[in-house]
Design an enzyme around this catalytic site. Sequence first.
Site, PDB file in Angstrom:
ATOM      1  N   HIS A 164      87.187  -3.335  43.673  1.00  0.00           N
ATOM      2  CA  HIS A 164      86.677  -2.022  43.304  1.00  0.00           C
ATOM      3  C   HIS A 164      85.668  -2.123  42.170  1.00  0.00           C
ATOM      4  O   HIS A 164      85.803  -2.957  41.277  1.00  0.00           O
ATOM      5  CB  HIS A 164      87.824  -1.095  42.892  1.00  0.00           C
ATOM      6  CG  HIS A 164      88.842  -0.896  43.960  1.00  0.00           C
ATOM      7  ND1 HIS A 164      90.061  -1.537  43.970  1.00  0.00           N
ATOM      8  CD2 HIS A 164      88.804  -0.145  45.089  1.00  0.00           C
ATOM      9  CE1 HIS A 164      90.749  -1.167  45.043  1.00  0.00           C
ATOM     10  NE2 HIS A 164      90.005  -0.323  45.743  1.00  0.00           N
ATOM     11  N   SER A 178      88.560   3.090  49.868  1.00  0.00           N
ATOM     12  CA  SER A 178      88.785   3.423  48.459  1.00  0.00           C
ATOM     13  C   SER A 178      87.533   3.484  47.598  1.00  0.00           C
ATOM     14  O   SER A 178      87.469   4.290  46.659  1.00  0.00           O
ATOM     15  CB  SER A 178      89.789   2.448  47.841  1.00  0.00           C
ATOM     16  OG  SER A 178      89.354   1.111  48.022  1.00  0.00           O
ATOM     17  N   ASP A 217      89.725  -6.461  39.790  1.00  0.00           N
ATOM     18  CA  ASP A 217      90.570  -6.736  40.952  1.00  0.00           C
ATOM     19  C   ASP A 217      89.769  -7.356  42.095  1.00  0.00           C
ATOM     20  O   ASP A 217      90.318  -7.644  43.154  1.00  0.00           O
ATOM     21  CB  ASP A 217      91.290  -5.475  41.428  1.00  0.00           C
ATOM     22  CG  ASP A 217      90.337  -4.359  41.866  1.00  0.00           C
ATOM     23  OD1 ASP A 217      89.101  -4.583  41.869  1.00  0.00           O
ATOM     24  OD2 ASP A 217      90.821  -3.260  42.197  1.00  0.00           O
TER      25      ASP A 217
END
Length: 278
Positions: free
Chosen positions: A255, A36, A252
């Site tokens: 990220h 990601s 979080d």
Amino acid sequence: MKLKVGLLALGISLLMQINVYSQDSDFYIYLCFGQSNMEGNAQIEAQDTVNIDSRFQVMSTIDCSDMRRVKGEWYTAIPPLCRCSTGLTPVDYFGRTLVAGLPENVKVGVINVAVGGCKIELFNKNNYKSYLETAPGWMRNMISEYDGNPYGRLVELAKLAQKDGVIKGILLHQGESNTNDSLWTQKVKVVYDNLMEDLGLNPKEVPLLAGEVVNADQDGACASMNSYIATLPEVISNSYVISSLGCPQRGDRLHFTAEGYRILGKRYGEKMISLLKD
């Protein structure tokens, strides 16, 4: 008869020369893959969409009708640079840094194939199908955009790009889903070696740049993985680790923020420039 054979040979020779000279040695191409954070998780801000030098190009990895992009075609590298609705990625500021720091005759092209949440196993061309069997539905939906084979899509487009320019390096940002996997470096080496073989590349001429995950100084949830990433150059001699120290995360603990991606991407770019100058 001899005249016909001679003309045929001449024609073939001319076609081969045209094919050779269609490749631009000043078009530097970089393959990018991972999960990601390579895909791009931060929202794209106004500053990220302006003042982009047309020398910085992206090859679309899928068809994006809303962006009027077609798979396999080159476009000015206005984000998103992965799939149609992904966010800002280190690749954005990697490319910007390169074109700013390289001679004006040099163009930079990137190909970004990444899947959020995936393990490095997804890019193992021999075993990815067994990994897919256990992947959650939301991940399979993303993988399906690459016709179920992200590694295959990366190689497919890399071969297409080799007709236009020269592959100069590989960028990796992956590891969160393999946190504390002592075999991670070996698994990365398998993917790297396969890319070298499948694309006819010389490992001595194609460095691998691997970025750290969110660092301990930012309370990264997977920061322990950075100790494994640090050992990658022991397994792949032409590999280099890009520090994430000081790159802010979005809350979080996994990220980066948009600013974090800008900083990290610039570091990727500065390292590549230093390697090109060696």
